[in-house]
Design a protein around this motif. Structure first.
Motif, PDB file in Angstrom:
ATOM      1  N   ARG A  19       0.821  -1.189   0.000  1.00  0.00           N
ATOM      2  CA  ARG A  19       0.000   0.000   0.000  1.00  0.00           C
ATOM      3  C   ARG A  19       0.865   1.253   0.000  1.00  0.00           C
ATOM      4  N   ASP A  20       1.937   1.256   0.792  1.00  0.00           N
ATOM      5  CA  ASP A  20       2.818   2.418   0.827  1.00  0.00           C
ATOM      6  C   ASP A  20       3.445   2.680  -0.545  1.00  0.00           C
ATOM      7  N   ILE A  21       3.875   1.593  -1.195  1.00  0.00           N
ATOM      8  CA  ILE A  21       4.454   1.720  -2.533  1.00  0.00           C
ATOM      9  C   ILE A  21       3.408   2.246  -3.498  1.00  0.00           C
ATOM     10  N   GLY A  22       2.164   1.714  -3.353  1.00  0.00           N
ATOM     11  CA  GLY A  22       1.086   2.117  -4.250  1.00  0.00           C
ATOM     12  C   GLY A  22       0.780   3.597  -4.158  1.00  0.00           C
ATOM     13  N   LEU A  23       0.804   4.155  -2.931  1.00  0.00           N
ATOM     14  CA  LEU A  23       0.488   5.565  -2.774  1.00  0.00           C
ATOM     15  C   LEU A  23       1.515   6.445  -3.466  1.00  0.00           C
ATOM     16  N   GLU A  24       2.752   5.974  -3.528  1.00  0.00           N
ATOM     17  CA  GLU A  24       3.786   6.734  -4.203  1.00  0.00           C
ATOM     18  C   GLU A  24       3.675   6.589  -5.719  1.00  0.00           C
ATOM     19  N   LYS A  25       3.279   5.414  -6.147  1.00  0.00           N
ATOM     20  CA  LYS A  25       3.298   5.114  -7.578  1.00  0.00           C
ATOM     21  C   LYS A  25       2.048   5.605  -8.299  1.00  0.00           C
ATOM     22  N   PHE A  26       0.875   5.522  -7.643  1.00  0.00           N
ATOM     23  CA  PHE A  26      -0.377   5.847  -8.297  1.00  0.00           C
ATOM     24  C   PHE A  26      -0.972   7.129  -7.716  1.00  0.00           C
ATOM     25  N   LYS A  27      -1.745   7.815  -8.547  1.00  0.00           N
ATOM     26  CA  LYS A  27      -2.430   9.014  -8.093  1.00  0.00           C
ATOM     27  C   LYS A  27      -3.569   8.669  -7.143  1.00  0.00           C
ATOM     28  N   TYR A  28      -4.272   7.579  -7.417  1.00  0.00           N
ATOM     29  CA  TYR A  28      -5.383   7.201  -6.546  1.00  0.00           C
ATOM     30  C   TYR A  28      -5.414   5.691  -6.388  1.00  0.00           C
ATOM     31  N   LEU A  29      -5.557   5.241  -5.147  1.00  0.00           N
ATOM     32  CA  LEU A  29      -5.621   3.820  -4.850  1.00  0.00           C
ATOM     33  C   LEU A  29      -6.966   3.527  -4.207  1.00  0.00           C
ATOM     34  N   PRO A  30      -7.906   2.911  -4.929  1.00  0.00           N
ATOM     35  CA  PRO A  30      -9.251   2.692  -4.375  1.00  0.00           C
ATOM     36  C   PRO A  30      -9.239   1.661  -3.255  1.00  0.00           C
ATOM     37  N   PRO A  31     -10.253   1.682  -2.393  1.00  0.00           N
ATOM     38  CA  PRO A  31     -10.274   0.757  -1.257  1.00  0.00           C
ATOM     39  C   PRO A  31     -10.402  -0.704  -1.652  1.00  0.00           C
ATOM     40  N   TRP A  32     -10.899  -0.979  -2.869  1.00  0.00           N
ATOM     41  CA  TRP A  32     -11.017  -2.380  -3.282  1.00  0.00           C
ATOM     42  C   TRP A  32      -9.737  -2.895  -3.944  1.00  0.00           C
ATOM     43  N   ASN A  33      -8.722  -2.044  -4.026  1.00  0.00           N
ATOM     44  CA  ASN A  33      -7.424  -2.523  -4.491  1.00  0.00           C
ATOM     45  C   ASN A  33      -6.726  -3.185  -3.308  1.00  0.00           C
ATOM     46  N   GLU A  34      -6.371  -4.412  -3.450  1.00  0.00           N
ATOM     47  CA  GLU A  34      -5.802  -5.222  -2.385  1.00  0.00           C
ATOM     48  C   GLU A  34      -6.791  -5.443  -1.240  1.00  0.00           C
ATOM     49  N   PRO A  35      -7.881  -6.175  -1.493  1.00  0.00           N
ATOM     50  CA  PRO A  35      -8.860  -6.479  -0.438  1.00  0.00           C
ATOM     51  C   PRO A  35      -8.278  -7.429   0.603  1.00  0.00           C
TER      52      PRO A  35
END
Length: 501
Positions: A19-35
């Motif tokens: 999740r930490d990596i995702g926040l840096e890489k993507f503009k938006y990370l929806p809550p259903w990403n990585e349930p």
């Protein structure tokens, strides 16, 4: 029984590193990403489904999805099918299940994508052709089945692994009741299958998977609530709640950070965003309509009349962005029910327009936006089946008001997940706060936004960065007539006035 406190300390913490990596890489990370993924295994008739349903009931979380491994039995050949009807085919061996297909479906959901789950008929001993369950937007996934804790690939993506431990004699009684009443089996055939396949495979393959479990729940002879191991289930649900709470806080923090400021590194970025933000002209007519709509003494009939006028102007502005061709098409995606306010004007301009729906509501406790319903999958599937050639489509995403921007950002992500390009999305709204617009463009800079009236925020908030800006939205707002703190920019009222409820 395993010591629950010790075992839960070894449970995979909910996707923190990714999740930490995702926040840096993507503009938006929806809550259903990585349930959050839970595996529940045990003998046939052990109570796996009952435990899964208990978890679903206690969590009470939208988009908690129960996936049964029973749906993943492999298709049978003609010879195997004949054996199955004679109770001579072994359904209880690991090879009878397509666990690789199950892994692919779960992995797709874990990545925030759509997934199609097959449907298996026990009466026909075959998968139902052309019938699948389309799943999208899972917050919690529960995988329940004999071999839920058997496959290494499935184990690698699970956050919590549960084994339901029940005596085989109790399992036999439950299985006979289920197979005879609900699966069309006869008593003699069911007992034959138990002795020949079920019991031997349970002892050989299923029982050893107990070593893969984080939690072992012993089940008694009675399925009533007072016979459950309350401590086991309570601790497990509390652990899941904590992990979902962590996810919710990360999501909200990310949404707040999206509103800090635009990416002003280059003048070209600023100019591009100005091109994609289309506002109604500040002429006397529009100012007059706006003053009528925000007047709390305006009658409902007048409110509907003037909102339809402003909606018509917004739709015409949106239409100006489209290069209409013979093969092009406009689709409306409305956010319930605020987006319904545009329908009268929309159908006057485009009578045969196709309409999709999204229901996104904020959690009453956390304020986090949550997706409760979507029919985009159905619309997109219809397009795929109908089109001989792929048509060019523009999607009007309609919401009467944008307050925090969280809901519309989630809606845009839903469209992206269904294969819709950002450049083809035109957000249409009557009122929007500046903080909401910032979040939209920081998350999705390629989207178009047509707005009737836009708020503003203070310069000191504009210059705040990182953690310093968190929670300062209210403090930093300028107090004047047209700013984000004006009641019409922070209160959802349009649909209430329009529909009278």
């Amino acid at each position: 029984m395993h010591n629950l406190s010790d075992n839960l300390s070894h449970v995979k913490i909910y996707g923190k590193e990714k999740r930490d990596i995702g926040l840096e890489k993507f503009k938006y990370l929806p809550p259903w990403n990585e349930p959050y993924i839970i595996g529940i295994a045990g003998f046939s008739g052990s109570g796996k489904t009952s435990i899964a349903q208990k978890i679903i009931k206690e969590l009470n979380t939208p988009w908690t999805i129960l996936i049964s491994l029973d749906n993943f039995y492999k298709p049978l050949s003609k010879e195997q099918s004949e054996e199955a009807f004679k109770n001579e085919y072994d359904f209880d061996k690991p090879d009878a299940l397509d666990l690789d297909l199950c892994y692919e479906c779960i992995l797709s959901l874990k990545e925030g994508k759509k997934s199609e789950i097959p449907i298996y008929s026990f009466e026909k001993h075959s998968r139902l052709e052309n019938k699948k369950i389309l799943v999208y937007g899972a917050n919690v996934i529960i995988i329940e089945g004999l071999y839920a804790l058997y496959n290494e690939k499935l184990l690698s993506i699970m956050n919590l692994k549960v084994y339901v431990d029940t005596d085989l004699d109790i399992c036999l009684a439950r299985r006979l009741n289920r197979d005879i009443l609900y699966r069309g089996r006869d008593l003699k055939g069911a007992i034959k299958q138990w002795n020949k396949f079920v019991k031997p495979n349970s002892e050989r393959y299923i029982k050893p998977t107990i070593s893969n479990a984080n939690i072992v729940i012993p089940m008694g002879s009675d399925n009533s609530d007072n016979k459950y191991n309350f401590n086991s289930i309570k601790m497990m649900i509390e652990h899941i709640d904590r992990q979902l709470g962590l996810k919710s806080r990360e999501h909200l923090k990310h949404l707040r950070n999206l509103g800090i400021k635009f990416d002003n590194n280059s003048s070209s970025n600023v100019n591009e965003k100005k091109k994609r933000l289309i506002k109604l002209d500040k002429n006397n007519q529009n100012l007059c309509i706006h003053s009528i709509l925000i007047n709390k003494k305006t009658s409902r009939d007048e409110f509907i009349f003037y909102f339809d006028r402003i909606a018509n102007l917004l739709i015409n502005k949106a239409m100006e962005l489209i290069e209409l061709e013979l093969s092009s098409e406009v689709v409306c995606i409305k956010i319930l029910r605020s987006g319904d306010c545009f329908l009268n004007s929309l159908k006057k301009n485009i009578p045969d327009i196709k309409i999709g729906e999204l229901l996104i509501q904020s959690d009453s406790k956390t304020g986090e936006p949550k997706l409760h319903f979507e029919n985009i999958s159905k619309i997109q599937k219809t397009f795929e089946e109908k089109d001989g050639i792929k048509k060019k489509r523009k999607y009007f995403l309609m919401d009467a008001q944008i307050i925090s921007g969280a809901g519309i950002i989630m809606a845009i992500q839903v469209l992206i997940d269904h294969g819709i390009e950002l450049e083809d999305i035109i957000v249409v709204t009557y009122l929007s706060s500046e903080i909401g617009i910032r979040r939209i463009f920081n998350a999705f800079p390629q989207v178009y936004l047509v707005v009737g009236k836009m708020g503003s925020i203070a310069k000191e908030f504009e210059e705040s960065e990182g953690s310093e800006a968190e929670g300062k939205e209210e403090e930093a707002v300028k107090f004047g007539e047209e700013n984000d703190n004006s009641w019409w920019f922070k209160t959802r009222f349009v649909d209430t006035f329009y529909f009278g409820t």
